[in-house]
Motif scaffolding. Sequence first.
Motif, mmCIF file in Angstrom:
data_model
loop_
_atom_site.group_PDB
_atom_site.id
_atom_site.type_symbol
_atom_site.label_atom_id
_atom_site.label_comp_id
_atom_site.label_asym_id
_atom_site.label_seq_id
_atom_site.Cartn_x
_atom_site.Cartn_y
_atom_site.Cartn_z
ATOM 1 N N GLY A 1 -6.440 17.981 8.055
ATOM 2 C CA GLY A 1 -6.214 17.164 7.168
ATOM 3 C C GLY A 1 -6.407 15.653 7.584
ATOM 4 O O GLY A 1 -6.581 15.313 8.521
ATOM 5 N N HIS A 2 -6.192 14.711 6.491
ATOM 6 C CA HIS A 2 -6.181 13.177 7.135
ATOM 7 C C HIS A 2 -5.198 12.425 5.888
ATOM 8 O O HIS A 2 -4.331 13.168 4.995
ATOM 9 C CB HIS A 2 -7.521 12.708 6.707
ATOM 10 N N VAL A 3 -5.122 11.197 6.035
ATOM 11 C CA VAL A 3 -4.108 10.273 5.287
ATOM 12 C C VAL A 3 -5.016 9.405 4.383
ATOM 13 O O VAL A 3 -6.220 8.878 4.945
ATOM 14 C CB VAL A 3 -3.209 9.359 6.186
ATOM 15 N N GLU A 4 -4.762 9.178 3.255
ATOM 16 C CA GLU A 4 -5.434 8.330 2.406
ATOM 17 C C GLU A 4 -4.359 7.232 1.824
ATOM 18 O O GLU A 4 -3.201 7.404 1.788
ATOM 19 C CB GLU A 4 -5.983 8.855 1.193
ATOM 20 N N LYS B 1 0.648 -1.016 0.044
ATOM 21 C CA LYS B 1 -0.004 0.308 -0.016
ATOM 22 C C LYS B 1 0.762 1.200 0.067
ATOM 23 O O LYS B 1 1.824 1.181 0.450
ATOM 24 C CB LYS B 1 -0.815 0.074 1.265
ATOM 25 N N VAL B 2 0.080 2.277 -0.436
ATOM 26 C CA VAL B 2 1.049 3.653 -0.493
ATOM 27 C C VAL B 2 -0.052 4.537 0.204
ATOM 28 O O VAL B 2 -1.041 4.349 0.159
ATOM 29 C CB VAL B 2 1.616 4.124 -2.067
ATOM 30 N N GLY C 1 2.968 6.839 8.813
ATOM 31 C CA GLY C 1 3.321 7.835 9.537
ATOM 32 C C GLY C 1 4.005 8.720 8.898
ATOM 33 O O GLY C 1 4.004 10.155 9.171
ATOM 34 N N THR C 2 4.812 8.750 7.711
ATOM 35 C CA THR C 2 5.449 9.751 6.940
ATOM 36 C C THR C 2 4.284 10.852 6.406
ATOM 37 O O THR C 2 4.350 12.139 6.412
ATOM 38 C CB THR C 2 6.207 9.189 5.927
ATOM 39 N N THR D 1 0.773 16.922 10.087
ATOM 40 C CA THR D 1 1.019 17.574 11.104
ATOM 41 C C THR D 1 2.072 18.710 11.075
ATOM 42 O O THR D 1 1.963 19.850 11.758
ATOM 43 C CB THR D 1 1.825 16.705 12.150
ATOM 44 N N PHE D 2 2.827 18.563 10.163
ATOM 45 C CA PHE D 2 3.691 19.797 9.732
ATOM 46 C C PHE D 2 3.178 21.048 9.071
ATOM 47 O O PHE D 2 3.375 21.962 9.932
ATOM 48 C CB PHE D 2 4.762 19.483 8.694
#
Length: 86
Positions: A63-66, A12-13, A39-40, A46-47
Motif C-alpha cells: 500500500g501507500h499513504v495519501e 493536512k490529514v 507516520g500513523t 506496515t501492520f
Amino acid sequence: MARIIGMTEDAKVYRAVTHKTFADGTKTTVYEGPYDKVGTARARVTFWRNHLAKYGKGASADGHVEECQPQWAPVPAPAQRRNPAR
C-alpha cells in the motif's frame, strides 16, 4: 467513529491505502484514516503487510499513504418542514 484531530486552517490529514491479495486471488483495497500524522498512516500499511505475511495463509498486502488538505465549508441548513394538511 468520530476522530478528534486538532486542525489548523492549513493542516493536512493522511490516510492509509492498503491493497490486499488473498490466497484465492481475491483482491481488495482498504482505506483507513484520516490520521493527523503521516507516520500513523504508514504504520497501518506496515501492520497489514506484516500481519498478512505472518497469518494470512498465502495472503499479502502492500500500500501507500495519501494526503489531503481539506477545505471546510458551511453546510446549508435543512429545509423547513411543512405541516401536512389535515
